[in-house]
Design an enzyme around this catalytic site. Structure first.
Site, PDB file in Angstrom:
ATOM      1  N   GLY A 161       3.083   1.205   9.695  1.00 53.45           N
ATOM      2  CA  GLY A 161       2.007   0.233   9.547  1.00 53.45           C
ATOM      3  C   GLY A 161       1.700  -0.467  10.861  1.00 53.45           C
ATOM      4  O   GLY A 161       0.540  -0.687  11.213  1.00 53.45           O
TER       5      GLY A 161
ATOM      6  N   ASN B  77       2.209 -10.468   2.729  1.00 51.44           N
ATOM      7  CA  ASN B  77       3.521  -9.952   2.375  1.00 51.44           C
ATOM      8  C   ASN B  77       4.459 -11.019   1.826  1.00 51.44           C
ATOM      9  O   ASN B  77       5.338 -10.725   1.043  1.00 51.44           O
ATOM     10  CB  ASN B  77       4.164  -9.267   3.587  1.00 51.44           C
TER      11      ASN B  77
ATOM     12  N   GLN C 244       0.534  -4.150   2.215  1.00 51.10           N
ATOM     13  CA  GLN C 244       1.090  -4.641   0.944  1.00 51.10           C
ATOM     14  C   GLN C 244       0.187  -4.335  -0.244  1.00 51.10           C
ATOM     15  O   GLN C 244       0.621  -4.420  -1.391  1.00 51.10           O
ATOM     16  CB  GLN C 244       1.321  -6.159   1.022  1.00 51.10           C
TER      17      GLN C 244
ATOM     18  N   GLY D  47       4.005   3.946   4.575  1.00 47.85           N
ATOM     19  CA  GLY D  47       4.642   4.706   3.504  1.00 47.85           C
ATOM     20  C   GLY D  47       5.771   3.987   2.789  1.00 47.85           C
ATOM     21  O   GLY D  47       5.854   4.009   1.560  1.00 47.85           O
ATOM     22  N   HIS D  48       6.607   3.301   3.573  1.00 49.54           N
ATOM     23  CA  HIS D  48       7.840   2.785   2.961  1.00 49.54           C
ATOM     24  C   HIS D  48       7.607   1.620   2.013  1.00 49.54           C
ATOM     25  O   HIS D  48       8.541   1.161   1.366  1.00 49.54           O
ATOM     26  CB  HIS D  48       8.883   2.447   4.028  1.00 49.54           C
TER      27      HIS D  48
ATOM     28  N   THR E  83       3.453  15.731  17.591  1.00 49.47           N
ATOM     29  CA  THR E  83       3.719  16.607  16.450  1.00 49.47           C
ATOM     30  C   THR E  83       3.921  15.781  15.189  1.00 49.47           C
ATOM     31  O   THR E  83       4.631  14.776  15.204  1.00 49.47           O
ATOM     32  CB  THR E  83       4.948  17.489  16.735  1.00 49.47           C
TER      33      THR E  83
ATOM     34  N   CYS F 176      16.184 -19.252   9.395  1.00 53.44           N
ATOM     35  CA  CYS F 176      17.440 -18.581   9.686  1.00 53.44           C
ATOM     36  C   CYS F 176      17.415 -17.100   9.393  1.00 53.44           C
ATOM     37  O   CYS F 176      18.044 -16.317  10.077  1.00 53.44           O
ATOM     38  CB  CYS F 176      18.559 -19.208   8.878  1.00 53.44           C
TER      39      CYS F 176
HETATM   40  C1  LIG Z   1       1.485  -6.914   5.821  1.00 52.40           C
HETATM   41  C2  LIG Z   1       2.320  -6.005   6.640  1.00 52.40           C
HETATM   42  N1  LIG Z   1       1.801  -5.408   7.735  1.00 52.40           N
HETATM   43  C3  LIG Z   1       2.510  -4.569   8.498  1.00 52.40           C
HETATM   44  C4  LIG Z   1       3.825  -4.267   8.208  1.00 52.40           C
HETATM   45  C5  LIG Z   1       4.580  -3.361   9.122  1.00 52.40           C
HETATM   46  O1  LIG Z   1       4.725  -2.091   8.586  1.00 52.40           O
HETATM   47  P1  LIG Z   1       5.741  -1.072   9.232  1.00 52.40           P
HETATM   48  O2  LIG Z   1       7.104  -1.576   8.913  1.00 52.40           O
HETATM   49  O3  LIG Z   1       5.467   0.246   8.574  1.00 52.40           O
HETATM   50  O4  LIG Z   1       5.448  -1.023  10.681  1.00 52.40           O
HETATM   51  C6  LIG Z   1       4.410  -4.855   7.075  1.00 52.40           C
HETATM   52  C7  LIG Z   1       5.809  -4.563   6.708  1.00 52.40           C
HETATM   53  O5  LIG Z   1       6.751  -5.279   6.981  1.00 52.40           O
HETATM   54  C8  LIG Z   1       3.649  -5.740   6.285  1.00 52.40           C
HETATM   55  O6  LIG Z   1       4.187  -6.348   5.216  1.00 52.40           O
END
Ligand SMILES: Cc1ncc(COP(=O)(O)O)c(C=O)c1O
Ligand code: FES
Lengths: 301, 402
Positions: free
Chosen positions: B72, B151, B179, B200-201, B237, B325
């Site tokens: 992302g 997020n 998100q 993806g994750h 690649t 923290c």
């Molecule tokens: C709103 C948002 N943007 C970007 C990211 C970053 O994504 P990535 O971990 O795939 O770089 C996250 C994930 O933490 C996210 O919650």
């Protein structure tokens, strides 16, 4: 997740002396802006003997803040207030078998609460003498305020100078961008601009030369070690300390830290930093140890 | 008892169906999709299929609008840097104060390079002021970058409408939908969104793969130049196995979209209601009316988030916090601060983010475990007395800050 020692976990999950002491005659309220944590320490001091008979804490803070508070109260109970004031934040961290660099300020907060409580007991006004900023260098736990003040008061111009004065940047070097940022900002105040000294990242000479025979290699190695120690020396001397090479046996390099450095809160980190530099310079893994840890058979020889 | 995972906004478990789909491409069909021989001949087809699956989930008009990236963050950087490189005369960027660091840190860096970055403020519920936004749109703006859903709080921004507004002013619009994708229906074909990032994750695909959606015709400058992969828009690649996994995950997300918005939402609502009714001095942050169906961010006043998480972890519950923290930074979460949440509450926010793998039994277990944890920590807090906050907590405890 932070890497907390067993001891930290123990004092967090099962804190000692939580809550306010009932008939307290000393209270210290302090907070650390750098984490938003805050702590109230209450003490019951015997007015005759000045012995701290009871201590209690209330903490708004993270795991290590709670553990540091708990440790502090355990350490100071039974001590006189003068003895208690000798307790350093490193003592608190040591009691907990260490804290992650980002969390060292939790132990600082504990020490400050103690100073504030003693000031309260003595009817004095306590004011804090140090400021804390965002952690810039994780290898040496140096914060932004420290770097900025050092740059300003010593009229520094390069990252290398910052490293010599504060140690910041002397390890993995990933904080160099942030250090350059501080330099840029401070120099701009004086109408100067920051100029980088080359591209950085000088390749250690040893990496470029082909492998040599053991005999000449060993001598060269010692010289390189000495060279690295000479490089870190100014930073240590700035803290009224020094370092000496004592013995090299295989991968173990024993050094003797003197002056302020030997007991200073940074001793372990100083060694870690020297080790990092040596690894980079020698191009091999080595371990830097204080001479106090030298096995008898070597020390005796 | 099995541990409970309620930190799906941080990352998600790879669906076993996704893993199965990926496996043959590690060892049997391991070829380079660009090669001529048979070791790679199925790979090209698999990539094409994955591209189609992603296209369908986000409602893109053409499959060539899908550019695979590594995450992302890369998609965000590519989008914003492309917009400014393609329009060198435009020196302003509009974004919001609550973006993910993937956008904010980049924008702050661009400020040092001479760009003016307008960060839209949010109100106490995390909502934007569209009048403020309108007043900033001009032909000096290179790109607007506004996240689809936050997020931390789950708050949803009206990005489709904002993209229309940008379009009226001829301004490029990017959204970080990391998100939102997989949790909300998305129809890019009928929107004025030019670029969209996904990762993806966050939707049960592996880590290390993302997508930049690039509306056909949008002016573009690649971040990575080199080979012809992704039609020259992202050299390197392809991360074949992960892309195939992402495709499958998108297909699964499509079939679970209703489940996410009905059952997952019901679990989230029960969790929130259960905790709020059992724990005094706790409240929801963000905009409950416009919120991701899986997210509940709850502030527990007078205690600190990391301490809460450590105690939760001990009873096998995983979530995350906006406390300073846990991030290792100075301030509590910039999102909570932006919503003007008082500092004694901002430090104590816990984000519960659910997925289709959670169950109502788990929710009930969490509802039962949280109140004693909060009570234990409040007993240690200097802001707390017996069974309520100290009178005038901010005055009765006013530490010297250093
Ligand atoms: C709103 C948002 N943007 C970007 C990211 C970053 O994504 P990535 O971990 O795939 O770089 C996250 C994930 O933490 C996210 O919650
Ligand atoms: S972080 Fe400063 S040298 Fe490693």
């Amino acid at each position: 997740m932070w890497n907390y020692s067993e001891k930290v976990q123990e004092h967090f999950f099962d804190p000692k002396n939580a809550g306010a002491v009932d008939d307290a005659n000393a209270t210290g309220d302090v907070g650390s802006l750098s984490c938003g944590d805050a702590l109230r320490l209450t003490l019951k001091v015997n007015p005759e003997s000045e012995i701290i008979e009871d201590a209690g804490f209330q903490t708004f803070g993270c795991g290590s803040a709670i553990a540091s508070s708990s440790a502090l109260t355990e350490i100071i109970k039974g001590k006189t207030i003068d003895e208690a004031l000798e307790v350093s934040n490193q003592d608190i961290a040591d009691y907990l078998d260490g804290l992650p660099p980002e969390k060292m300020h939790c132990s600082v907060m504990g020490r400050e609460a103690l100073q504030a409580a003693v000031a309260d007991y003595r009817g004095e006004e306590w004011s804090d003498d140090h400021e804390e900023g965002a952690l810039i260098c994780k290898c040496f736990a140096i914060d932004e305020v420290m770097v900025e003040e050092t740059v300003r008061s010593n009229n520094l111009h390069t990252v290398e100078e910052v490293t010599n004065f504060t140690k910041a940047g002397g390890g993995c070097s990933s904080c160099h961008e942030a250090i350059e940022g501080v330099l840029t900002r401070v120099l701009a105040e004086k109408g100067e601009s920051f100029v980088a000294a080359g591209i950085g990242g000088a390749v250690p000479a040893v990496a470029a030369t082909p492998k040599e025979s053991m005999a000449t290699g060993a001598l060269k190695r010692i010289r390189l070690i000495e060279k690295v120690l000479d490089e870190v020396r100014p930073a240590l001397q700035a803290d009224n300390g020094d370092v000496e090479l004592v013995e090299v046996t295989g991968k173990a390099i024993y050094v003797h830290l003197t002056g302020a450095c030997s007991g200073c809160q940074m001793a372990a980190m100083t060694l870690g930093g020297i080790q990092q530099r040596l690894i980079e310079e020698l191009g091999e893994f080595v371990k830097v140890l204080p001479d106090t840890e030298m096995p008898v058979e070597i020390a005796g020889a | 008892m099995k541990d409970i995972y309620m930190d799906n906004n941080a990352t998600t478990m790879v669906d076993s169906v996704v893993v199965e789909e990926m496996l043959p491409y590690f060892s049997e069909q391991f070829g380079n999709p660009s090669s001529m021989h048979s070791f790679g001949n199925k790979v090209g087809f698999a990539l094409k299929a994955a591209r189609k699956q992603v296209q369908r989930l986000i409602g893109a008009e053409f499959e060539s609008e899908i550019v695979f990236t590594s995450c992302g963050s890369e998609s965000d950087s590519t989008a914003i840097l492309s917009a400014i490189k393609a329009q060198p005369d435009r020196k302003e960027i509009i974004t919001t104060v609550v973006e993910h660091p993937a956008v904010l840190t980049l924008c702050e860096f661009l400020e040092t390079e001479g760009y003016t970055v307008h960060k839209l403020k949010v109100d106490t519920k995390g909502r934007l002021d569209l009048d403020e936004y309108r007043s900033l749109l001009s032909d000096k703006v290179a790109v607007v970058s506004v996240m689809w859903a936050n997020n931390e709080s789950g708050t949803i921004f009206p990005v489709e409408k904002m993209a229309d507004m940008a379009n009226e002013h001829g301004v490029m619009f990017h959204t970080d939908a990391v998100q939102a994708v997989g949790k909300l229906p998305i129809d890019l074909e009928n929107s004025n969104i030019h670029m969209l990032s996904l990762s993806g994750h966050k939707l049960h695909a592996p880590k290390g793969v993302g997508v930049l959606y690039l509306k056909r015709g949008t002016r573009f400058r690649p971040l990575l130049r080199g080979g012809h992969q992704e039609r020259g828009r992202r050299a390197g690649t392809e991360n074949v196995t992960s892309i195939i996994g992402l495709g499958k995950a998108c297909e699964l997300a499509m079939t679970h979209m209703e489940f996410e918005n009905v059952q997952v939402k019901a679990m989230r609502d029960r969790l929130q209601e259960g905790i709020l009714s059992a724990v005094p001095y706790s409240f929801v942050t963000g905009d409950p009316e416009n919120r991701l169906p899986n997210t509940a961010s709850i502030a527990f006043e007078y205690i600190e988030g990391e301490a809460i998480l450590l105690l939760m972890n001990k009873v096998g519950i995983a979530a995350s916090s906006g406390s300073a923290c846990t991030s290792g930074s100075l301030e509590p979460s910039h999102v909570m601060m932006a919503m003007s949440i008082p500092y004694t509450a901002a430090h104590g926010t816990v984000r519960f983010s659910l997925s289709r793998y959670n169950t109502m039994e788990e929710v009930e277990r969490v509802v039962a475990e949280i109140p004693p944890i909060v009570a234990k920590l409040r007993k240690l807090s200097p802001y707390w007395k017996e069974d309520g906050p100290a009178e005038n907590p901010e005055q009765s405890f006013a530490p010297v800050y250093t």
